[in-house]
Design a protein around this motif. Structure first.
Motif, short mmCIF file in Angstrom:
data_model
loop_
_atom_site.label_atom_id
_atom_site.label_comp_id
_atom_site.label_asym_id
_atom_site.label_seq_id
_atom_site.Cartn_x
_atom_site.Cartn_y
_atom_site.Cartn_z
N UNK A 127 0.81 -1.21 0.00
CA UNK A 127 0.00 0.00 0.00
C UNK A 127 0.85 1.27 0.00
N UNK A 128 2.18 1.12 0.18
CA UNK A 128 3.09 2.27 0.16
C UNK A 128 3.79 2.43 -1.19
N UNK A 129 4.37 1.33 -1.70
CA UNK A 129 5.12 1.41 -2.96
C UNK A 129 5.46 0.01 -3.43
N UNK A 130 5.56 -0.21 -4.75
CA UNK A 130 5.90 -1.52 -5.29
C UNK A 130 7.41 -1.72 -5.45
N UNK A 166 -7.50 12.38 -1.61
CA UNK A 166 -8.30 12.05 -2.79
C UNK A 166 -7.83 12.83 -4.01
N UNK A 167 -7.51 14.11 -3.83
CA UNK A 167 -7.02 14.92 -4.94
C UNK A 167 -5.67 14.42 -5.44
N UNK A 168 -4.81 14.05 -4.51
CA UNK A 168 -3.48 13.54 -4.87
C UNK A 168 -3.61 12.24 -5.66
N UNK A 212 0.76 4.83 -4.60
CA UNK A 212 -0.17 3.93 -3.95
C UNK A 212 -0.97 4.69 -2.88
N UNK A 213 -2.01 4.08 -2.29
CA UNK A 213 -2.86 4.80 -1.33
C UNK A 213 -2.13 5.43 -0.16
#
Length: 227
Positions: free
Chosen positions: A34-37, A110-112, A125-126
């Motif tokens: 959820x942070x980065x792949x 949400x905007x980001x 990611x979220x």
């Protein structure tokens, strides 16, 4: 020490700045999905089989930067992409006039996510915003442009997610944001760095024009667990 940190930026960040987030098995570490792949290895000779099996889900793809394992086990695919340009800046930059820059928070998430899904879709990611500080410019009630911090160590910081909504291109927002964050990082004693595709000539020219210099070309790979 800075050279070795920048040569293996995912691993360096996971072992220092983002150590508390790291999912690690020996000499292999990754960010939570959820942070980065992103996945890093200590060096190219690491035996990664057991660690990958523990860290990566079937069908999941990870990205590696700077160093990849020379050998991958059966059932894994390692694909090399074109090298990226790694650039650094050692002197303060001119900040052009423009709209107010604000620090982004969870209230702007949400905007980001909408902006990055449009123009920066592969890496955000979220919970990426929790990796560092993020800044943006709003115009007409919309997030027009943004920048943030991502990778880093005690002495370095990566400027990342530098993007502008297509409706606001050509107004100098990316230049303004990049200069402001770069100067802030230099003032804090960090060496700013960034990565950019050689195919993105517009961005390369912008960074060179404002004062960033190419440090090196750096390898970039995808690793996928096929089963």
């Amino acid at each position: 020490m800075v050279a070795s940190e920048l040569d293996n930026p995912f691993w360096s960040s996971l072992c220092s700045r983002h150590r508390a987030l790291a999912l690690r098995e020996g000499d292999v570490a990754r960010y939570p999905p959820e942070f980065a792949p992103f996945l890093g290895v200590a060096d190219g000779d690491v035996e990664v089989g057991d660690a990958l099996a523990a860290l990566v889900a079937p069908g999941e793809s990870m990205l590696l930067l700077g160093i990849a394992p020379r050998r991958v086990p059966d059932g894994w695919q390692l694909e090399a992409f074109a090298d990226l340009a790694q650039m650094t800046c050692i002197r303060p930059l001119e900040v052009i006039d423009g709209p107010e820059v604000i620090e982004l928070s969870g209230a702007h998430r949400a905007d980001v996510l909408a902006l990055t899904a449009l123009v920066y879709p592969h890496y955000f990611r979220p919970r990426t915003m929790e990796l560092g500080r993020y800044f943006g410019i709003y115009q007409d009630g919309r997030l027009a442009a943004m920048i943030g911090e991502r990778l880093g160590t005690g002495t370095t910081r990566e400027a990342s997610a530098i993007c502008t909504h297509p409706d606001f291109n050509g107004r100098g927002y990316a230049r303004r944001l990049t200069a402001m964050l770069t100067n802030d990082l230099l003032g804090r004693g960090h060496l700013p760095f960034l990565h950019v595709s050689h195919e993105n000539r517009r961005a390369l020219q912008l960074y060179e024009q404002i004062g960033y210099r190419r440090r090196r070309d750096i390898g970039f790979w995808s690793m996928r667990r096929a089963r």
